[in-house]
Design a protein around this motif. Sequence first.
Motif, PDB file in Angstrom:
ATOM      1  N   ASP A   1       4.519  39.318 -42.098  1.00  0.00           N
ATOM      2  CA  ASP A   1       5.315  38.438 -41.252  1.00  0.00           C
ATOM      3  C   ASP A   1       5.479  37.110 -41.961  1.00  0.00           C
ATOM      4  OD1 ASP A   1       6.408  36.862 -39.334  1.00  0.00           O
ATOM      5  OD2 ASP A   1       4.910  37.241 -37.789  1.00  0.00           O
TER       6      ASP A   1
ATOM      7  N   SER B   1       7.350  34.531 -40.694  1.00  0.00           N
ATOM      8  CA  SER B   1       8.050  33.662 -39.746  1.00  0.00           C
ATOM      9  C   SER B   1       7.346  32.339 -39.555  1.00  0.00           C
ATOM     10  CB  SER B   1       8.187  34.377 -38.393  1.00  0.00           C
ATOM     11  OG  SER B   1       6.909  34.705 -37.877  1.00  0.00           O
TER      12      SER B   1
ATOM     13  N   THR C   1      10.807  42.369 -29.835  1.00  0.00           N
ATOM     14  CA  THR C   1      10.377  41.979 -31.174  1.00  0.00           C
ATOM     15  C   THR C   1      11.119  42.842 -32.184  1.00  0.00           C
ATOM     16  OG1 THR C   1       8.168  41.337 -30.410  1.00  0.00           O
ATOM     17  CG2 THR C   1       8.423  41.792 -32.760  1.00  0.00           C
TER      18      THR C   1
ATOM     19  N   GLU D   1      11.416  30.677 -37.551  1.00  0.00           N
ATOM     20  CA  GLU D   1      10.524  30.029 -36.596  1.00  0.00           C
ATOM     21  C   GLU D   1      11.317  29.251 -35.552  1.00  0.00           C
ATOM     22  OE1 GLU D   1       6.470  27.360 -36.316  1.00  0.00           O
ATOM     23  OE2 GLU D   1       7.595  27.370 -38.196  1.00  0.00           O
TER      24      GLU D   1
ATOM     25  N   ASN E   1      12.543  31.754 -33.045  1.00  0.00           N
ATOM     26  CA  ASN E   1      11.447  32.234 -32.211  1.00  0.00           C
ATOM     27  C   ASN E   1      11.001  31.185 -31.192  1.00  0.00           C
ATOM     28  OD1 ASN E   1      11.434  34.673 -33.544  1.00  0.00           O
ATOM     29  ND2 ASN E   1       9.744  34.145 -34.910  1.00  0.00           N
ATOM     30  N   ASN E   2      11.079  29.917 -31.573  1.00  0.00           N
ATOM     31  CA  ASN E   2      10.670  28.842 -30.663  1.00  0.00           C
ATOM     32  C   ASN E   2      11.620  28.666 -29.488  1.00  0.00           C
ATOM     33  OD1 ASN E   2       8.379  28.224 -32.126  1.00  0.00           O
ATOM     34  ND2 ASN E   2       9.351  26.574 -33.302  1.00  0.00           N
TER      35      ASN E   2
ATOM     36  N   LYS F   1      13.285  33.866 -26.144  1.00  0.00           N
ATOM     37  CA  LYS F   1      12.177  34.666 -25.608  1.00  0.00           C
ATOM     38  C   LYS F   1      11.832  35.805 -26.564  1.00  0.00           C
ATOM     39  CE  LYS F   1      15.003  37.923 -22.909  1.00  0.00           C
ATOM     40  NZ  LYS F   1      15.322  38.404 -21.547  1.00  0.00           N
ATOM     41  N   HIS F   2      12.760  36.126 -27.467  1.00  0.00           N
ATOM     42  CA  HIS F   2      12.539  37.200 -28.422  1.00  0.00           C
ATOM     43  C   HIS F   2      11.772  36.704 -29.653  1.00  0.00           C
ATOM     44  CE1 HIS F   2      15.120  39.832 -26.154  1.00  0.00           C
ATOM     45  NE2 HIS F   2      16.177  39.031 -26.310  1.00  0.00           N
ATOM     46  N   THR F   3      11.283  37.649 -30.436  1.00  0.00           N
ATOM     47  CA  THR F   3      10.533  37.329 -31.647  1.00  0.00           C
ATOM     48  C   THR F   3      11.085  38.118 -32.829  1.00  0.00           C
ATOM     49  OG1 THR F   3       8.504  36.933 -30.381  1.00  0.00           O
ATOM     50  CG2 THR F   3       8.261  37.329 -32.746  1.00  0.00           C
TER      51      THR F   3
ATOM     52  N   GLU G   1      10.248  39.116 -36.697  1.00  0.00           N
ATOM     53  CA  GLU G   1       9.215  39.183 -37.724  1.00  0.00           C
ATOM     54  C   GLU G   1       9.908  39.348 -39.073  1.00  0.00           C
ATOM     55  OE1 GLU G   1       6.795  42.460 -36.535  1.00  0.00           O
ATOM     56  OE2 GLU G   1       5.746  41.322 -34.971  1.00  0.00           O
TER      57      GLU G   1
ATOM     58  N   ALA H   1      16.712  41.730 -29.404  1.00  0.00           N
ATOM     59  CA  ALA H   1      16.150  40.634 -30.196  1.00  0.00           C
ATOM     60  C   ALA H   1      16.891  40.501 -31.526  1.00  0.00           C
ATOM     61  CB  ALA H   1      14.661  40.874 -30.435  1.00  0.00           C
TER      62      ALA H   1
END
Length: 434
Positions: free
Chosen positions: A34, A36, A66, A86, A89-90, A93-95, A97, A338
């Motif tokens: 990862d 991120s 994700t 990053e 992601n901040n 709501k999704h992430t 990688e 995502a």
Amino acid sequence: MTMDRRTLLKNLGVAGGIGALAGCVGVQEQGETDSSGGDSNGGGSSGGSGNESGSDSTESSGPAGTAKAWYALSDTELPTREENIEAFNNESKHTIEGADISDMRKKTTSAIPAGQGPKTFEWAHDLAGDYLDRGFIVGRGDSLNVNLDQFTGTAAEAAQFDGNVVGLPHTAETVALVYNTDIVDEAPETVADMQSVMDEFHDPGNNKYGMGMPFADPYFLSAWAHAFGGYYFDSSKEDMLGVDNQETIRGIQFAVDNFVPYMPNDPAYEPQASAFAEGNAAFAINGPWYLNTLNEKGVNYEVVKLPKPEGGEPRPYTGITLWYFSKSMENDDAGTAAAQEFIEWYVTNEDIQQQAAEETGSIPVLKSVAEGGDLPANVQGFSNAVAQGYPMPADPMMNQVWDPVKAALTKGFNGQSVEQAMKTAAEEIRSNWE
């Protein structure tokens, strides 16, 4: 040939130099790590202010997901990418990688069929036909929240293959004219203008040349092969192969007659690129990956679009970098949501594209940035050259075209008949297709 060449150009990035042509540059093997992390003060940290898609990443419906995103970047590009991820992601709501991957083609062709690949990966557009045929990527044109009209025409075209939108574009590359400002007073508008300077400067006995251009590479020669209506390959035409038509032969002959007399006597990349990088040539035709070498060498230069030949228009091949929709995005699950949200956010974020242009010389394809008038001068020169050209063919049949044409160009450079060389290349290509 095409994937080797595209891998080279992609891996060169802006950190590539002449000596880097023997291998990959700055691509680090991180596997599935990862990436991120990092500061969030990069190009994406201003949020979605540049996002024109109309979607709000913080209010999308459905569960949080994700998704893996793969890319292959140089050392200079990687920190900003990590910051961008990053930032997404901040605020989402999704992430996502992120992972920096070496040997992208090998990894994607093995991992995706096994169901272990990424939701999205970043690469040049010209593998679209092969990957779509093999089921490694999918079309998602019906589900997008982004209109392709937001991108330059070349980029919008490159994002589609066989009626499918297979990814979304964010940067371009092509070749343009680079001139030494210590030798050349102003940018030439025509090839005749170039020749007047080259005639005066060219003195090979004293290691001075009118220009340097990797003549044996069909990518670098494409602008001239296409300048009078010719083409290497066009799947929309009844005769898809244009290598041996008279318009293409005329374009190659034009390059032989008007450029070769002013070049070093080896058509390969390194001797041609070295001549200008060492301050020993008035002009070069090369791509954005070349500029870091020139900066390191301390060459004073400017970049402008390609000059016009009499009776023609230069039309260089362009490469467009896409975030592809990988096979697993055919499933409308949370991970797909995502990935799509990230892709749409990334490609429409004006701040990301502007920062990449300023920091790494990246050529934007989002119209509001590409046509906004705020690009660095050299990036604007390449952007203008992109507007001259059109995307490389993404049809898998193009894979059989590169090597025979390269051999033909080498023969033409060395004084053999261009017409015969191109006809021989065409015969070989048609035989390989059969």
